[in-house]
Design a protein around this motif. Sequence first.
Motif, mmCIF file in Angstrom:
data_model
loop_
_atom_site.group_PDB
_atom_site.id
_atom_site.type_symbol
_atom_site.label_atom_id
_atom_site.label_comp_id
_atom_site.label_asym_id
_atom_site.label_seq_id
_atom_site.Cartn_x
_atom_site.Cartn_y
_atom_site.Cartn_z
ATOM 1 N N ALA A 1 -16.188 7.413 -49.622
ATOM 2 C CA ALA A 1 -17.126 8.084 -48.717
ATOM 3 C C ALA A 1 -16.480 9.310 -48.075
ATOM 4 N N ALA A 2 -15.189 9.194 -47.723
ATOM 5 C CA ALA A 2 -14.489 10.340 -47.140
ATOM 6 C C ALA A 2 -14.349 11.463 -48.157
ATOM 7 N N TYR A 3 -14.092 11.108 -49.409
ATOM 8 C CA TYR A 3 -14.006 12.103 -50.481
ATOM 9 C C TYR A 3 -15.327 12.878 -50.587
ATOM 10 N N ARG A 4 -16.444 12.127 -50.584
ATOM 11 C CA ARG A 4 -17.755 12.773 -50.659
ATOM 12 C C ARG A 4 -17.990 13.693 -49.463
ATOM 13 N N PRO B 1 -10.145 17.524 -50.829
ATOM 14 C CA PRO B 1 -10.005 16.066 -50.756
ATOM 15 C C PRO B 1 -8.677 15.570 -51.329
ATOM 16 N N LYS B 2 -7.655 16.451 -51.347
ATOM 17 C CA LYS B 2 -6.391 16.089 -51.994
ATOM 18 C C LYS B 2 -5.724 14.884 -51.340
ATOM 19 N N VAL B 3 -5.858 14.748 -50.033
ATOM 20 C CA VAL B 3 -5.224 13.604 -49.352
ATOM 21 C C VAL B 3 -5.791 12.289 -49.886
ATOM 22 N N VAL B 4 -7.115 12.229 -50.062
ATOM 23 C CA VAL B 4 -7.746 11.015 -50.574
ATOM 24 C C VAL B 4 -7.320 10.771 -52.021
ATOM 25 N N ILE B 5 -7.261 11.835 -52.828
ATOM 26 C CA ILE B 5 -6.872 11.679 -54.240
ATOM 27 C C ILE B 5 -5.435 11.185 -54.338
ATOM 28 N N TRP B 6 -4.526 11.818 -53.567
ATOM 29 C CA TRP B 6 -3.130 11.394 -53.622
ATOM 30 C C TRP B 6 -2.940 9.984 -53.061
ATOM 31 N N SER B 7 -3.776 9.600 -52.101
ATOM 32 C CA SER B 7 -3.710 8.226 -51.577
ATOM 33 C C SER B 7 -4.118 7.222 -52.645
ATOM 34 N N TYR C 1 3.116 3.044 -50.270
ATOM 35 C CA TYR C 1 2.294 2.206 -49.384
ATOM 36 C C TYR C 1 1.990 2.934 -48.080
ATOM 37 N N LEU C 2 2.995 3.551 -47.490
ATOM 38 C CA LEU C 2 2.781 4.272 -46.233
ATOM 39 C C LEU C 2 1.803 5.426 -46.423
ATOM 40 N N TYR C 3 1.924 6.137 -47.555
ATOM 41 C CA TYR C 3 1.001 7.236 -47.793
ATOM 42 C C TYR C 3 -0.422 6.719 -48.032
ATOM 43 N N ALA C 4 -0.536 5.567 -48.707
ATOM 44 C CA ALA C 4 -1.863 4.983 -48.922
ATOM 45 C C ALA C 4 -2.502 4.584 -47.595
ATOM 46 N N VAL C 5 -1.690 4.019 -46.690
ATOM 47 C CA VAL C 5 -2.207 3.662 -45.360
ATOM 48 C C VAL C 5 -2.625 4.920 -44.607
ATOM 49 N N PHE C 6 -1.797 5.964 -44.720
ATOM 50 C CA PHE C 6 -2.151 7.237 -44.080
ATOM 51 C C PHE C 6 -3.473 7.759 -44.646
ATOM 52 N N GLY C 7 -3.635 7.681 -45.970
ATOM 53 C CA GLY C 7 -4.874 8.146 -46.585
ATOM 54 C C GLY C 7 -6.080 7.366 -46.110
ATOM 55 N N LEU C 8 -5.918 6.041 -45.938
ATOM 56 C CA LEU C 8 -7.024 5.221 -45.441
ATOM 57 C C LEU C 8 -7.375 5.599 -44.002
ATOM 58 N N LEU C 9 -6.339 5.778 -43.155
ATOM 59 C CA LEU C 9 -6.594 6.176 -41.766
ATOM 60 C C LEU C 9 -7.206 7.577 -41.709
ATOM 61 N N PHE C 10 -6.730 8.462 -42.581
ATOM 62 C CA PHE C 10 -7.302 9.805 -42.645
ATOM 63 C C PHE C 10 -8.775 9.751 -43.048
ATOM 64 N N CYS D 1 -10.819 7.248 -42.528
ATOM 65 C CA CYS D 1 -11.568 6.734 -41.365
ATOM 66 C C CYS D 1 -11.787 7.839 -40.332
ATOM 67 N N TRP D 2 -10.764 8.693 -40.135
ATOM 68 C CA TRP D 2 -10.898 9.783 -39.176
ATOM 69 C C TRP D 2 -11.963 10.784 -39.625
ATOM 70 N N ILE D 3 -11.966 11.105 -40.916
ATOM 71 C CA ILE D 3 -12.969 12.037 -41.448
ATOM 72 C C ILE D 3 -14.373 11.464 -41.243
ATOM 73 N N LEU D 4 -14.549 10.180 -41.553
ATOM 74 C CA LEU D 4 -15.867 9.560 -41.399
ATOM 75 C C LEU D 4 -16.255 9.441 -39.927
ATOM 76 N N TYR D 5 -15.268 9.190 -39.068
ATOM 77 C CA TYR D 5 -15.559 9.077 -37.630
ATOM 78 C C TYR D 5 -16.002 10.414 -37.051
ATOM 79 N N THR D 6 -15.270 11.487 -37.377
ATOM 80 C CA THR D 6 -15.624 12.806 -36.844
ATOM 81 C C THR D 6 -16.918 13.338 -37.447
ATOM 82 N N SER D 7 -17.290 12.789 -38.613
ATOM 83 C CA SER D 7 -18.544 13.210 -39.245
ATOM 84 C C SER D 7 -19.730 12.381 -38.795
#
Length: 784
Positions: free
Chosen positions: A545-548, A557-563, A601-610, A612-618
């Motif tokens: 959803a954040a990618y979309r 959307p590179k952060v989501v792809i790399w996550s 793993y840490l980057y994947a967690v960062f991507g998930l939190l990122f 959530c932040w994108i969806l929250y601000t949207s």
Amino acid sequence: MLFGLDGVEVGLIIVFVCLFGGILSGFPVAFAIGGAGIISFGIIAAMDSAGLLIHQAIDTSSAAYRDLVNSGIKQDTISVFRFPDLPRMAESVFPQGWEVALDRNVSFIVNRMNERVLAGQSIETLLAVLMFVLMGITLERSKIANDLLTTMARVFGPLPGGLAVSIVVVGAFLAASTGIVGATVVTMGLLALPTMLRNGYSPELSTGVIAASGTLGQIIPPSIVIVLLGTLAGDLYSAAQEARATAAGCTDALTFLGEPAVVSVGTLFQAALLPGILLALLYALYAFGYALLNPDKAPAVPMGSTNAEPVTRGEAFTWFLGAPVLLIVGTIFLGNLGIVGSQSTTVSSYSDIGDAASLRTKVGPDCQAAMIDLHGQEKWDAALAEQAIIDAAGGIVQSEKLSEEALAEKQALKISDAAPIGTGVAIILILLSLFMTTARGVSPSSDARPLIIGAIGVVLTVLVDILLVGPQTTSGTMVVLMALPFALVMYGVVYATKLCVGNELIRVVFPPLVLIIAVLGSILGGITNPTPAAALGAGGALMLAAYRKLKDQDRSPKVVIWSTLAIIICILVGVNFDLRINQAGVSFESWIAFFVAYAAYLYAVFGLLFSCWILYTSGVLSPVVRETAKVTSMVFTILIGSQLLNLVVISFGGEHYIQQFLKSFDNELTVFLIVMLVLFVLGFVLDFLEIIYIVVPIVGPVIYGGTFDPKWVTIMIAVNLQTSFLTPPFGFALFYLRGVAPASVTTAHIYRGIIPFVLIQVAGLAILWLFPAIVTIVPDLIPN
């Protein structure tokens, strides 16, 4: 007796009237069920105290009753339905007084809430409901259905009834990704219904196919209905088979059945796969047949191509069918020859335990007779022969720790049997090769050199695996050897990705399809249970959803792809390396692998939190969380209220009365048919949740206590419950569709349109009744 009815019968009528009245009152159903239990108990207690409710029970002290028992008839099979001429005795429905019944109900409801809602064995499985709901609502809010409907309409539109067929395909796809009936029906009603009506489709077919396709989420995994029904069915089947074994004179169900009396939600997901596909296929065939018979009411509607460039039939056949079939069949053939297979060298340091007999033979005469009747004389004789061989050898061979020489010999044998090409390498290469052949089919006129380089990389990877990588090669060495050929493969894959973006069908379907395969594949393949898989689905849905959302906002959307790639790296490193760093003698490559996996793993967690932040601000995350909390709270509140209502029915003997009625039929098929008819009729007035938690616990001990396969019984109930969304006057899918349908579509249109699909549901049930292998074949093929 009041109105000539038994007191228990009057009590059951009171409970049903209170429940039905509570639902019709407009009060939230989750609270109406518990309130109906309290009100009905108060009415029954008052009438019992006034002497108005008299139960005509069998007089167990009579000579006729004792003669039946002495003749060998078991006491639990004696009832007023099977032996109506037995002497009766009048007693109140609460023999010890309603005060004692109330005290028991209060204590039982606390225990049941603790066992089934708060801290019982099924609570971990029930957590999957929360995750699947979050996954479904997130994907629905990400507007995945919009793209799917547009794309599928372009694919199937030129066919007769193509728009209706596209609705079925999208409904099945959304069922496997969201599983939320209301969201699916509303979305398709808003987007597809006006288009269908504008292109000359009949209102009946349009509304019927939308409502029916939306309910596929109730049967196609991951289904919330199957999660809820499965947790209940597991307990009912286990308890019913234990009671059956005890009645047969055996010590436990394992002895009597020869296998554990267990059915899991994961197994039920496997069992529901083909029935869900069958229903979707029947819907599509009906829409296509209707269009052939009534071309003016379901015309073909060309809506443009989904591909950026034209593709000839020969090119499409070669790259979309020929090459994939050749790759898959060739790999299966190599697997049968032993060229592709496991390269694992892991062996147990203990010897194998000896095989026991297929059946336990050291049982009493009653249990023996019952087991012969169940399994057959031939299987019993075979078990006796197996047990005789075991006894002659001195009993079952116990597992013992192997000596160093024996362990080395066992490991050498495992190494010699290892396949030249590893299964994991073969699967990865097949998937990447299929992706590249698809890209070639999408754009045949593009430069083929990068894809040829990728294909050379695939060949080199296979040669490296055969010639340089052996069973004893360390994971670190394997990574170094595979680095260069795999880099060539990825060069071709990256180029293929750019080509596939030009195809709308792949661009729209591929991301959610990967998520569906990850969630369902982990469950159906027996890799994990539904709860971790649901958590994976929820996290993946948030990232998708954040990618979309980022694409809609013209942001990268590179952060989501790399996550996403980081998650894949975590999985690959975890499968190929030993990451247990808390043991002695950790190798250097294991430390490297651990830090790589930890960083990923840490980057994947960062991507998930990122995400959530994108969806929250949207403004997307907050309504998703609120809606998830509402749905989950409703489910668990209904669970608690239904437990209260069930205890009320049990307290005055209603559950025992119904079960005695069902047990009075000698034919097990007759009993199950009656139950299915009752569930079908109740579907007209009750929601699936009320039926699961109120009706199924009452009839479950009878239908799960026979010889039927519990998977087949549960899926039959699930398909039956699916019709509760379609049957008027309380079919929820009809309400959802009525709320979004234009004024030109009347309620009569919706009711007429749904009739053929209800009949298709009944036909689907008949097919599953006649061919139960449709349900059982997938669980039998996939090991658990």
